[in-house]
Write a protein that holds these residues in place. Structure first.
Motif, PDB file in Angstrom:
ATOM      1  N   GLY A  19     -16.640 -52.977  -8.927  1.00 31.66           N
ATOM      2  CA  GLY A  19     -17.394 -53.855  -9.817  1.00 31.66           C
ATOM      3  C   GLY A  19     -18.551 -54.614  -9.186  1.00 31.66           C
ATOM      4  N   ARG A  20     -18.629 -54.589  -7.844  1.00 31.66           N
ATOM      5  CA  ARG A  20     -19.760 -55.281  -7.206  1.00 31.66           C
ATOM      6  C   ARG A  20     -20.685 -54.258  -6.570  1.00 31.66           C
ATOM      7  N   TYR A  21     -21.983 -54.481  -6.712  1.00 29.60           N
ATOM      8  CA  TYR A  21     -22.932 -53.552  -6.115  1.00 29.60           C
ATOM      9  C   TYR A  21     -23.178 -53.885  -4.650  1.00 29.60           C
ATOM     10  N   ALA A  22     -22.852 -52.925  -3.772  1.00 30.94           N
ATOM     11  CA  ALA A  22     -23.182 -53.075  -2.349  1.00 30.94           C
ATOM     12  C   ALA A  22     -24.617 -52.615  -2.112  1.00 30.94           C
ATOM     13  N   LEU A  23     -25.071 -51.625  -2.890  1.00 32.29           N
ATOM     14  CA  LEU A  23     -26.476 -51.224  -2.899  1.00 32.29           C
ATOM     15  C   LEU A  23     -26.931 -51.304  -4.346  1.00 32.29           C
ATOM     16  N   ASP A  24     -28.083 -51.906  -4.549  1.00 34.73           N
ATOM     17  CA  ASP A  24     -28.508 -52.173  -5.921  1.00 34.73           C
ATOM     18  C   ASP A  24     -30.019 -51.976  -6.025  1.00 34.73           C
ATOM     19  N   THR A  34     -39.994 -41.078  14.266  1.00 33.15           N
ATOM     20  CA  THR A  34     -40.170 -42.512  14.483  1.00 33.15           C
ATOM     21  C   THR A  34     -38.789 -43.162  14.493  1.00 33.15           C
ATOM     22  N   VAL A  35     -38.763 -44.404  14.941  1.00 33.76           N
ATOM     23  CA  VAL A  35     -37.563 -45.218  14.767  1.00 33.76           C
ATOM     24  C   VAL A  35     -37.839 -46.197  13.640  1.00 33.76           C
ATOM     25  N   SER A  36     -37.022 -46.143  12.601  1.00 32.95           N
ATOM     26  CA  SER A  36     -37.089 -47.149  11.551  1.00 32.95           C
ATOM     27  C   SER A  36     -35.855 -48.021  11.663  1.00 32.95           C
ATOM     28  N   ALA A  37     -36.042 -49.301  11.473  1.00 30.55           N
ATOM     29  CA  ALA A  37     -34.902 -50.217  11.542  1.00 30.55           C
ATOM     30  C   ALA A  37     -34.597 -50.744  10.155  1.00 30.55           C
ATOM     31  N   LEU A  38     -33.304 -50.785   9.861  1.00 30.32           N
ATOM     32  CA  LEU A  38     -32.828 -51.436   8.648  1.00 30.32           C
ATOM     33  C   LEU A  38     -32.167 -52.721   9.132  1.00 30.32           C
ATOM     34  N   LEU A  39     -32.851 -53.809   8.895  1.00 30.28           N
ATOM     35  CA  LEU A  39     -32.473 -55.091   9.480  1.00 30.28           C
ATOM     36  C   LEU A  39     -31.891 -55.989   8.403  1.00 30.28           C
ATOM     37  N   GLY A  40     -30.687 -56.475   8.629  1.00 32.85           N
ATOM     38  CA  GLY A  40     -30.128 -57.353   7.610  1.00 32.85           C
ATOM     39  C   GLY A  40     -28.846 -58.007   8.072  1.00 32.85           C
ATOM     40  N   PRO A  41     -28.472 -59.108   7.414  1.00 37.35           N
ATOM     41  CA  PRO A  41     -27.270 -59.835   7.809  1.00 37.35           C
ATOM     42  C   PRO A  41     -26.008 -59.054   7.482  1.00 37.35           C
ATOM     43  N   ASN A  42     -24.910 -59.542   7.976  1.00 34.26           N
ATOM     44  CA  ASN A  42     -23.604 -58.965   7.707  1.00 34.26           C
ATOM     45  C   ASN A  42     -23.376 -58.861   6.206  1.00 34.26           C
ATOM     46  N   GLY A  43     -22.888 -57.701   5.756  1.00 35.10           N
ATOM     47  CA  GLY A  43     -22.594 -57.542   4.336  1.00 35.10           C
ATOM     48  C   GLY A  43     -23.785 -57.166   3.479  1.00 35.10           C
ATOM     49  N   ALA A  44     -24.947 -56.952   4.097  1.00 37.11           N
ATOM     50  CA  ALA A  44     -26.161 -56.652   3.333  1.00 37.11           C
ATOM     51  C   ALA A  44     -26.123 -55.265   2.695  1.00 37.11           C
ATOM     52  N   GLY A  45     -25.330 -54.350   3.273  1.00 40.80           N
ATOM     53  CA  GLY A  45     -25.261 -52.997   2.734  1.00 40.80           C
ATOM     54  C   GLY A  45     -25.717 -51.922   3.708  1.00 40.80           C
ATOM     55  N   LYS A  46     -25.889 -52.265   4.972  1.00 36.36           N
ATOM     56  CA  LYS A  46     -26.422 -51.327   5.956  1.00 36.36           C
ATOM     57  C   LYS A  46     -25.484 -50.140   6.176  1.00 36.36           C
ATOM     58  N   THR A  47     -24.214 -50.440   6.444  1.00 40.89           N
ATOM     59  CA  THR A  47     -23.260 -49.362   6.718  1.00 40.89           C
ATOM     60  C   THR A  47     -23.065 -48.490   5.475  1.00 40.89           C
ATOM     61  N   THR A  48     -23.028 -49.115   4.317  1.00 44.91           N
ATOM     62  CA  THR A  48     -22.915 -48.350   3.074  1.00 44.91           C
ATOM     63  C   THR A  48     -24.076 -47.360   2.959  1.00 44.91           C
ATOM     64  N   ALA A  49     -25.290 -47.815   3.231  1.00 48.59           N
ATOM     65  CA  ALA A  49     -26.462 -46.933   3.140  1.00 48.59           C
ATOM     66  C   ALA A  49     -26.351 -45.778   4.130  1.00 48.59           C
TER      67      ALA A  49
END
Ligand SMILES: Nc1ncnc2c1ncn2[C@@H]1O[C@H](COP(=O)(O)OP(=O)(O)O)[C@@H](O)[C@H]1O
Ligand SMILES: [Mg+2]
Length: 321
Positions: A19-24, A34-49
């Motif tokens: 019921g909650r969106y981890a990616l929205d 290239t190296v692209s960084a996905l930068l975000g706090p804990n719980g932002a959805g990085k691992t899900t992505a």
């Protein structure tokens, strides 16, 4: 993958857990080599992505291609072209570094001879040749993480996903891993790296996307991101504490917003639009008001400020909670 295609293209990705969106509405493009960084706090959805892009997790809506193949419809083609280093390594403690790499090679259907040759090359590339015959249990954190990287490179993937690759490493281990990541790109691998560390993104990435609560809230090169925060600022330390308020008033007409004042450090900070004239105008205004000051500088906002600005300070609140 043709040369003008991106390594990763994601549009409008949504993933719901209970019921909650981890990616929205998550969008992302990783250019090739290239190296692209996905930068975000804990719980932002990085691992899900990352898990979705590595075909390990289903998603609810949107599209994603990796190395030119559709993640949902062509998972086998995607899997054949990617490597993944997650937070938990799948290496064997008792075996040596060399034996671990040979084992991975055999898992990927290399012949014994091919696996041995690949292991030797990778130990060399990741600066582990001298310690290749030691059991993994004797490796430092940085050495282990480099062995993880080497294992993920057995099949020379087109796209490599690194999910927080330096978590738990000491500064020396981090810089060893950073160097290995830089080397990977010179071999043509495209890297998507997730991190909570601004300095890591700044050090490694050509492009940074900032993710917060399941969507990208800003993206650009490190310097573009800094520019988004409203340009440069003038900072100085007022010599006498009782003059701090008057100093702020004296320079306030030069800024695009009210100056920020810190009474403890006696620092005044002012965002300016015209950096060419602002510095000398500030000196004049302070001299006219007979205020003595130290360390007057013009500086760009730091990535930390960009991050806090965009994530509403939540990361910092969590860290100090
Ligand atoms: N298996 C799961 N079941 C339910 N919620 C999950 C699961 N995995 C992650 N989440 C939630 O999804 C959100 C994103 O998590 P995650 O992708 O792990 O973030 P990050 O890697 O940026 O820390 C968080 O709110 C997390 O609690
Ligand atoms: Mg994570």
């Amino acid at each position: 993958m043709s040369s003008n295609k991106s390594a990763v293209v994601v549009k409008g990705l949504r993933k719901r857990y209970e019921g909650r969106y981890a990616l929205d509405g998550f969008d992302l493009t990783v250019p090739q080599a290239t190296v692209s960084a996905l930068l975000g706090p804990n719980g932002a959805g990085k691992t899900t992505a990352v898990r979705i892009l590595a075909t390990l997790l289903r998603f609810d809506a949107g599209t994603a291609t990796v190395a030119g193949f559709d993640v949902a419809r062509q998972p086998a083609q995607v899997r054949a072209r990617i490597g993944l280093v997650g937070q938990h390594a799948a290496v064997d403690e008792i075996l040596s570094g060399q034996q671990n790499l040979v084992m991975f090679g055999r898992l990927f259907h290399l012949s014994a001879r091919q696996a041995a040759r690949r292991a030797a090359d990778l130990l060399e590339q990741f600066d582990l040749a001298d310690t290749g015959d030691r059991p993994l249990a004797t490796y430092s954190g940085g050495m282990r993480r480099r062995l993880d990287l080497a294992a993920s490179m057995i099949l020379a993937p087109t796209v490599l996903f690194l999910d927080e690759p330096t978590v738990g490493l000491d500064p020396r281990g981090r810089s060893e891993v950073w160097q290995s990541i830089r080397d990977l790109v010179t071999f043509g691998t495209s890297v998507l790296l997730t991190t909570q560390y601004l300095d890591e993104a700044d050090q490694l990435a050509n492009h940074i996307d900032i993710i917060d609560t399941g969507k990208v809230v800003a993206g650009g090169t490190p310097s573009q991101l800094k520019a988004q925060l409203g340009g440069d600022r003038i900072e100085f330390i007022v010599h006498h504490r009782f003059q701090v308020g008057r100093a702020a008033a004296a320079v306030s007409r030069l800024g695009v917003a009210e100056p920020a004042v810190d009474l403890d450090t006696r620092q005044v900070s002012l965002r300016v639009s015209d950096k060419a004239t602002a510095l000398s105008a500030a000196v004049r205004a302070l001299d006219e008001a007979a205020i003595s000051f130290d360390d007057l500088t013009l500086r760009r906002p730091t990535l930390d400020e960009v991050f806090l600005h965009l994530t509403g300070g939540r990361a910092e609140q969590e860290a100090t909670a």
